[in-house]
Design a protein around this motif. Structure first.
Motif, PDB file in Angstrom:
ATOM      1  N   VAL A 221       1.015  -1.139   0.139  1.00 57.81           N
ATOM      2  CA  VAL A 221       0.011   0.061  -0.004  1.00 57.81           C
ATOM      3  C   VAL A 221       0.788   1.323  -0.011  1.00 57.81           C
ATOM      4  O   VAL A 221       1.723   1.549   0.999  1.00 57.81           O
ATOM      5  CB  VAL A 221      -0.944  -0.024   1.298  1.00 57.81           C
ATOM      6  CG1 VAL A 221      -1.793   1.312   1.304  1.00 57.81           C
ATOM      7  CG2 VAL A 221      -1.835  -1.146   1.348  1.00 57.81           C
ATOM      8  N   LEU A 222       1.008   2.282  -1.077  1.00 67.88           N
ATOM      9  CA  LEU A 222       1.728   3.202  -1.278  1.00 67.88           C
ATOM     10  C   LEU A 222       1.525   4.069   0.018  1.00 67.88           C
ATOM     11  O   LEU A 222       0.432   4.341   0.548  1.00 67.88           O
ATOM     12  CB  LEU A 222       1.503   3.738  -2.507  1.00 67.88           C
ATOM     13  CG  LEU A 222       2.127   2.988  -3.625  1.00 67.88           C
ATOM     14  CD1 LEU A 222       1.669   3.602  -5.076  1.00 67.88           C
ATOM     15  CD2 LEU A 222       3.501   2.415  -3.652  1.00 67.88           C
ATOM     16  N   PRO A 223       2.336   5.039   0.277  1.00 68.94           N
ATOM     17  CA  PRO A 223       1.945   6.000   1.338  1.00 68.94           C
ATOM     18  C   PRO A 223       1.203   7.148   0.688  1.00 68.94           C
ATOM     19  O   PRO A 223       1.080   7.292  -0.361  1.00 68.94           O
ATOM     20  CB  PRO A 223       3.626   6.413   1.693  1.00 68.94           C
ATOM     21  CG  PRO A 223       4.235   6.312   0.355  1.00 68.94           C
ATOM     22  CD  PRO A 223       3.831   4.958  -0.190  1.00 68.94           C
TER      23      PRO A 223
ATOM     24  N   GLN B 178       3.581   6.136   9.563  1.00 70.49           N
ATOM     25  CA  GLN B 178       2.441   5.486   8.879  1.00 70.49           C
ATOM     26  C   GLN B 178       2.272   4.095   9.222  1.00 70.49           C
ATOM     27  O   GLN B 178       2.685   3.240   8.502  1.00 70.49           O
ATOM     28  CB  GLN B 178       2.126   5.714   7.575  1.00 70.49           C
ATOM     29  CG  GLN B 178       1.856   7.198   7.190  1.00 70.49           C
ATOM     30  CD  GLN B 178       0.330   7.636   7.546  1.00 70.49           C
ATOM     31  OE1 GLN B 178      -0.616   6.489   7.695  1.00 70.49           O
ATOM     32  NE2 GLN B 178       0.146   8.886   7.800  1.00 70.49           N
ATOM     33  N   PRO B 179       2.159   3.605  10.522  1.00 69.23           N
ATOM     34  CA  PRO B 179       2.000   2.198  10.827  1.00 69.23           C
ATOM     35  C   PRO B 179       1.093   1.441  10.267  1.00 69.23           C
ATOM     36  O   PRO B 179       0.865   0.191   9.929  1.00 69.23           O
ATOM     37  CB  PRO B 179       2.082   2.160  12.465  1.00 69.23           C
ATOM     38  CG  PRO B 179       1.353   3.434  12.778  1.00 69.23           C
ATOM     39  CD  PRO B 179       2.002   4.452  11.719  1.00 69.23           C
ATOM     40  N   ASN B 180       0.003   1.896   9.835  1.00 65.90           N
ATOM     41  CA  ASN B 180      -1.166   1.412   9.135  1.00 65.90           C
ATOM     42  C   ASN B 180      -1.540   2.203   7.777  1.00 65.90           C
ATOM     43  O   ASN B 180      -2.100   3.228   7.915  1.00 65.90           O
ATOM     44  CB  ASN B 180      -2.615   1.776  10.128  1.00 65.90           C
ATOM     45  CG  ASN B 180      -2.190   0.797  11.569  1.00 65.90           C
ATOM     46  OD1 ASN B 180      -1.942  -0.401  11.335  1.00 65.90           O
ATOM     47  ND2 ASN B 180      -2.302   1.623  12.606  1.00 65.90           N
ATOM     48  N   LEU B 181      -1.279   1.674   6.889  1.00 65.26           N
ATOM     49  CA  LEU B 181      -1.557   2.274   5.485  1.00 65.26           C
ATOM     50  C   LEU B 181      -2.802   1.586   4.867  1.00 65.26           C
ATOM     51  O   LEU B 181      -2.954   0.300   4.811  1.00 65.26           O
ATOM     52  CB  LEU B 181      -0.207   1.692   4.609  1.00 65.26           C
ATOM     53  CG  LEU B 181       1.157   2.437   5.095  1.00 65.26           C
ATOM     54  CD1 LEU B 181       2.401   1.607   4.243  1.00 65.26           C
ATOM     55  CD2 LEU B 181       1.077   3.831   4.463  1.00 65.26           C
ATOM     56  N   VAL B 182      -3.525   2.404   4.369  1.00 69.91           N
ATOM     57  CA  VAL B 182      -4.771   2.122   3.768  1.00 69.91           C
ATOM     58  C   VAL B 182      -4.921   2.543   2.384  1.00 69.91           C
ATOM     59  O   VAL B 182      -4.467   3.416   2.198  1.00 69.91           O
ATOM     60  CB  VAL B 182      -5.929   2.815   4.650  1.00 69.91           C
ATOM     61  CG1 VAL B 182      -7.448   2.439   4.225  1.00 69.91           C
ATOM     62  CG2 VAL B 182      -5.846   2.512   6.205  1.00 69.91           C
ATOM     63  N   GLY B 183      -5.432   1.550   1.622  1.00 69.19           N
ATOM     64  CA  GLY B 183      -5.315   1.810   0.157  1.00 69.19           C
ATOM     65  C   GLY B 183      -6.517   1.000  -0.456  1.00 69.19           C
ATOM     66  O   GLY B 183      -7.420   0.250   0.205  1.00 69.19           O
TER      67      GLY B 183
ATOM     68  N   ILE C 130     -10.759  -2.734  -0.251  1.00 70.01           N
ATOM     69  CA  ILE C 130     -10.071  -1.933   0.754  1.00 70.01           C
ATOM     70  C   ILE C 130      -8.660  -2.778   1.247  1.00 70.01           C
ATOM     71  O   ILE C 130      -9.006  -3.807   1.702  1.00 70.01           O
ATOM     72  CB  ILE C 130     -10.709  -1.423   1.849  1.00 70.01           C
ATOM     73  CG1 ILE C 130     -11.979  -0.545   1.316  1.00 70.01           C
ATOM     74  CG2 ILE C 130     -10.002  -0.234   2.900  1.00 70.01           C
ATOM     75  CD1 ILE C 130     -11.577   0.545   0.335  1.00 70.01           C
ATOM     76  N   TYR C 131      -7.462  -2.247   1.359  1.00 74.06           N
ATOM     77  CA  TYR C 131      -6.435  -3.028   1.848  1.00 74.06           C
ATOM     78  C   TYR C 131      -5.904  -2.241   3.191  1.00 74.06           C
ATOM     79  O   TYR C 131      -6.049  -1.195   3.122  1.00 74.06           O
ATOM     80  CB  TYR C 131      -5.278  -3.244   0.866  1.00 74.06           C
ATOM     81  CG  TYR C 131      -5.403  -4.369  -0.147  1.00 74.06           C
ATOM     82  CD1 TYR C 131      -4.876  -5.422  -0.003  1.00 74.06           C
ATOM     83  CD2 TYR C 131      -6.519  -3.983  -1.403  1.00 74.06           C
ATOM     84  CE1 TYR C 131      -5.113  -6.467  -1.067  1.00 74.06           C
ATOM     85  CE2 TYR C 131      -6.858  -5.094  -2.140  1.00 74.06           C
ATOM     86  CZ  TYR C 131      -6.016  -6.167  -2.023  1.00 74.06           C
ATOM     87  OH  TYR C 131      -6.154  -7.153  -3.082  1.00 74.06           O
ATOM     88  N   LEU C 132      -5.161  -3.055   4.143  1.00 74.00           N
ATOM     89  CA  LEU C 132      -4.689  -2.420   5.277  1.00 74.00           C
ATOM     90  C   LEU C 132      -3.234  -3.139   5.381  1.00 74.00           C
ATOM     91  O   LEU C 132      -3.152  -4.375   5.037  1.00 74.00           O
ATOM     92  CB  LEU C 132      -5.592  -2.685   6.389  1.00 74.00           C
ATOM     93  CG  LEU C 132      -4.898  -2.505   7.596  1.00 74.00           C
ATOM     94  CD1 LEU C 132      -4.661  -0.930   7.832  1.00 74.00           C
ATOM     95  CD2 LEU C 132      -5.746  -2.715   8.871  1.00 74.00           C
ATOM     96  N   GLN C 133      -2.106  -2.334   5.448  1.00 71.18           N
ATOM     97  CA  GLN C 133      -0.918  -2.784   5.462  1.00 71.18           C
ATOM     98  C   GLN C 133      -0.464  -2.623   7.055  1.00 71.18           C
ATOM     99  O   GLN C 133      -0.284  -1.158   6.997  1.00 71.18           O
ATOM    100  CB  GLN C 133       0.019  -2.603   4.364  1.00 71.18           C
ATOM    101  CG  GLN C 133       1.104  -3.300   4.631  1.00 71.18           C
ATOM    102  CD  GLN C 133       2.134  -3.214   3.193  1.00 71.18           C
ATOM    103  OE1 GLN C 133       1.799  -2.406   2.302  1.00 71.18           O
ATOM    104  NE2 GLN C 133       3.036  -4.142   3.027  1.00 71.18           N
ATOM    105  N   SER C 134      -0.292  -3.453   7.910  1.00 75.25           N
ATOM    106  CA  SER C 134       0.067  -2.937   9.536  1.00 75.25           C
ATOM    107  C   SER C 134       1.571  -3.202   9.687  1.00 75.25           C
ATOM    108  O   SER C 134       2.022  -4.233   9.740  1.00 75.25           O
ATOM    109  CB  SER C 134      -1.018  -3.457  10.231  1.00 75.25           C
ATOM    110  OG  SER C 134      -0.871  -2.859  11.583  1.00 75.25           O
ATOM    111  N   TYR C 135       2.171  -2.314  10.363  1.00 74.85           N
ATOM    112  CA  TYR C 135       3.490  -2.242  10.856  1.00 74.85           C
ATOM    113  C   TYR C 135       3.652  -2.378  12.434  1.00 74.85           C
ATOM    114  O   TYR C 135       2.645  -1.538  12.915  1.00 74.85           O
ATOM    115  CB  TYR C 135       4.550  -1.688  10.202  1.00 74.85           C
ATOM    116  CG  TYR C 135       4.600  -1.739   8.771  1.00 74.85           C
ATOM    117  CD1 TYR C 135       5.610  -2.504   8.280  1.00 74.85           C
ATOM    118  CD2 TYR C 135       3.805  -1.222   7.933  1.00 74.85           C
ATOM    119  CE1 TYR C 135       5.646  -2.932   6.738  1.00 74.85           C
ATOM    120  CE2 TYR C 135       4.128  -1.511   6.202  1.00 74.85           C
ATOM    121  CZ  TYR C 135       4.949  -2.287   5.923  1.00 74.85           C
ATOM    122  OH  TYR C 135       5.032  -2.291   4.582  1.00 74.85           O
TER     123      TYR C 135
END
Length: 362
Positions: free
Chosen positions: A88-90, A233-238, A244-249
């Motif tokens: 998920v791009l910033p 951005q620990p939680n990137l939403v796209g 809808i996608y979520l990428q969580s760090y």
């Protein structure tokens, strides 16, 4: 609900069938914010997750987070390893260099081409902190020397009782590596490293450390004056194809002292993103909670009926990882030679010269 989940899984299978491994450069999507694809490999007995991660331009945090339960040093023979090469791009603007600190990842958006380059980076150690700000590349150096700042020298003396040199000449043992780009922040560089296995970890006193081969690719592309944006951005939403996608760090709590939980922040981020883009998809909030708590670094769909990560990982087709380990010669600041094939009959992939243009193929 079960049938809907099955349709999701089937869709993932169809999307991945025959998909080639991706390089670190992707065409910007015509719609949405997600690039790349997940894929998987199987190991041979001499592999480590760090070797595989480095080959696919993944930092330690990503390749280990995406493969819970797999021993990073001894994954074993024929272990399945997910390559989380989907991002998920910033948040926009997509210009210049963006460094997402919790993701431990750098994105470069060149001004003259609708693509994004993305690489893992090492970030600052606990006890240090980088400001969230915008600056620019003010200078570039080949074979830099390093004059050690007083605060870093004192830190080594206090923490490790080490009297490190005040001056490091250019060369293979220089902590700055062989290529460095100076930002407008005092003493902060984007540079190579003589400890490449620390990429994807918290390993610096403020600079952003890259694999030597990655900085060698990025360095000639980036002109002086390129803007640099440092974000948290620990939680990137796209969004991709209406999902809808979520990428969580794992968040760095030095930036989050407001008492809000990680889950609350993620929920707010999702709702804000959907409102901004006028999206009305049904979200599986239980899945969101799972993704945030797992912090597996994988970009995952969170719509109602979306499969869990374990389901997606189970159906990913895997091919044998074909390359021998990097070996001791790759432990320094120099760009390592191309990896030898572990099996002479295996086909080469040439991953680092491929470019994926998924939206232009539609």
């Amino acid at each position: 609900m079960q049938k809907q989940s099955e349709r999701w899984v089937l869709g993932v299978v169809l999307a991945l069938t025959g998909a080639a491994a991706q390089a670190s450069v992707y065409a910007l999507p015509a719609h949405g914010d997600v690039v790349g694809q997940l894929h998987a490999v199987t190991t041979h007995r001499d592999d480590t997750l760090l070797d595989i991660g480095r080959f696919y331009d993944l930092g330690y945090n990503q390749v280990t987070g995406a493969n819970p339960g797999v021993n990073p040093w001894l994954p074993g023979q024929a272990a399945k390893v997910v390559i989380p090469a989907q991002y998920v791009l910033p948040p926009r603007p997509w210009t210049g260099i963006v460094v997402d600190i919790p993701a431990r990842r750098l994105y470069y958006f060149p001004s003259n081409d609708p693509v994004v380059f993305t690489y893992p980076v090492g970030v600052f150690l606990p006890g240090w902190k980088e400001g969230l700000t915008t600056t620019q590349i003010i200078a570039k150096f080949r074979m830099p020397a390093w004059n050690v700042p007083k605060n870093i020298h004192a830190w080594f003396e206090k923490k490790y009782h080490m009297d490190i040199p005040w001056y490091w000449p250019p060369g293979a043992e220089n902590p700055m590596g062989e290529l460095a780009m100076e930002t407008g922040l005092s003493g902060i560089y984007i540079h190579g490293t003589y400890h490449p296995w620390g990429v994807g970890m918290r390993a610096s006193q403020g600079c952003f450390q890259m694999f030597p081969e990655n900085v060698a690719q990025l360095f000639p592309l980036v002109p002086t004056g390129t803007p640099v944006r440092i974000i948290d951005q620990p939680n990137l939403v796209g969004e991709r194809d209406g999902q809808i996608y979520l990428q969580s760090y794992k968040p760095l709590h030095a930036y989050h002292k407001d008492g809000m939980s990680d889950l609350q922040r993620a929920v707010m981020g999702i709702k804000t993103y959907m409102a901004r883009h006028d999206l009305h998809a049904a979200i599986d909030w239980q899945r969101v909670e799972q993704v945030v708590h797992a912090r597996d670094t994988v970009a995952l769909p969170i719509g109602a009926g979306a499969p869990a990560y374990r389901e997606i990982a189970a159906i990913l087709p895997a091919k044998p990882y074909a390359y021998a380990p990097y070996g001791p010669a790759a432990n320094g600041a120099a760009v390592p030679p191309p990896l030898a094939l572990a099996n002479a009959s295996a086909p080469e992939e040439h991953l680092h010269v491929e470019v994926s243009f998924p939206d232009r193929q539609r």
